[in-house]
Design an enzyme around this catalytic site. Structure first.
Site, PDB file in Angstrom:
ATOM      1  N   GLU A  73       0.834  -1.200   0.000  1.00 38.48           N
ATOM      2  CA  GLU A  73       0.000   0.000   0.000  1.00 38.48           C
ATOM      3  C   GLU A  73       0.874   1.257   0.000  1.00 38.48           C
ATOM      4  OE1 GLU A  73      -4.015  -0.531   2.278  1.00 38.48           O
ATOM      5  OE2 GLU A  73      -2.430  -1.519   3.445  1.00 38.48           O
ATOM      6  N   TYR A  78     -13.547  26.778  -0.693  1.00 38.63           N
ATOM      7  CA  TYR A  78     -13.480  25.314  -0.757  1.00 38.63           C
ATOM      8  C   TYR A  78     -12.326  24.862  -1.631  1.00 38.63           C
ATOM      9  CZ  TYR A  78     -16.661  26.401  -4.653  1.00 38.63           C
ATOM     10  OH  TYR A  78     -17.240  26.949  -5.765  1.00 38.63           O
ATOM     11  N   GLU A  96      -7.309   6.465  10.150  1.00 38.17           N
ATOM     12  CA  GLU A  96      -7.669   7.271  11.308  1.00 38.17           C
ATOM     13  C   GLU A  96      -6.687   8.431  11.468  1.00 38.17           C
ATOM     14  OE1 GLU A  96      -9.236   3.121  12.248  1.00 38.17           O
ATOM     15  OE2 GLU A  96      -7.534   3.972  11.194  1.00 38.17           O
ATOM     16  N   LYS A 107     -11.730   4.228   1.698  1.00 38.39           N
ATOM     17  CA  LYS A 107     -10.677   3.445   1.062  1.00 38.39           C
ATOM     18  C   LYS A 107     -11.361   2.353   0.222  1.00 38.39           C
ATOM     19  CE  LYS A 107      -6.298   1.456   2.623  1.00 38.39           C
ATOM     20  NZ  LYS A 107      -5.480   1.147   3.789  1.00 38.39           N
TER      21      LYS A 107
END
Length: 127
Positions: free
Chosen positions: A24, A56, A76, A102
């Site tokens: 990953e 934004y 997290e 994910k």
């Protein structure tokens, strides 16, 4: 009735390198970020001036930079870092909710995505 004005960014796709598995961090994958930031938009609504809100487009640049500047094991941590940095850069924001999705997590199961969602108030953060 209490006002609850929000700036919403939904479905921001960022290619990055987060996860506990070595591949990953080596190969990367897509992440989808949803962010809701609360602040009063009253003055912006009355004046039609960008200086009375938070752009934004600028928030998106901050989120992308956080996603790309480091490699974290946990989403997290990614979500928490996004909140920390957005609060640090955009003082008018009072509460931020971030969902990090994910969709390509290396899990042997069929799923749409895995995700975490964090909500923090500015006054609860140590910046």
């Amino acid at each position: 009735m209490e006002k609850c004005d929000k700036i919403i960014i939904n479905g921001l796709k960022v290619f990055s390198y987060h996860g506990v598995n070595p591949e990953e961090k080596r190969d990367g994958q897509n992440f989808i970020i949803d962010l809701t930031a609360e602040m009063s938009l009253e003055k912006a609504g009355r004046t039609d001036e960008l200086e009375n809100t938070v752009s934004y487009a600028k928030i998106i640049k901050t989120v992308k930079r956080v996603m790309e500047e480091a490699k974290y094991d946990l989403i997290e941590r990614v979500a928490f870092r996004i909140i920390e940095q957005v609060f640090a850069e955009y003082e008018p924001l009072g509460t931020i909710t971030v969902r990090v999705r994910k969709p390509e997590a290396p899990i042997s199961a069929e799923f749409r995505y895995v995700a975490v969602e964090l909500t923090r108030k500015r006054e609860d953060m140590i910046l």
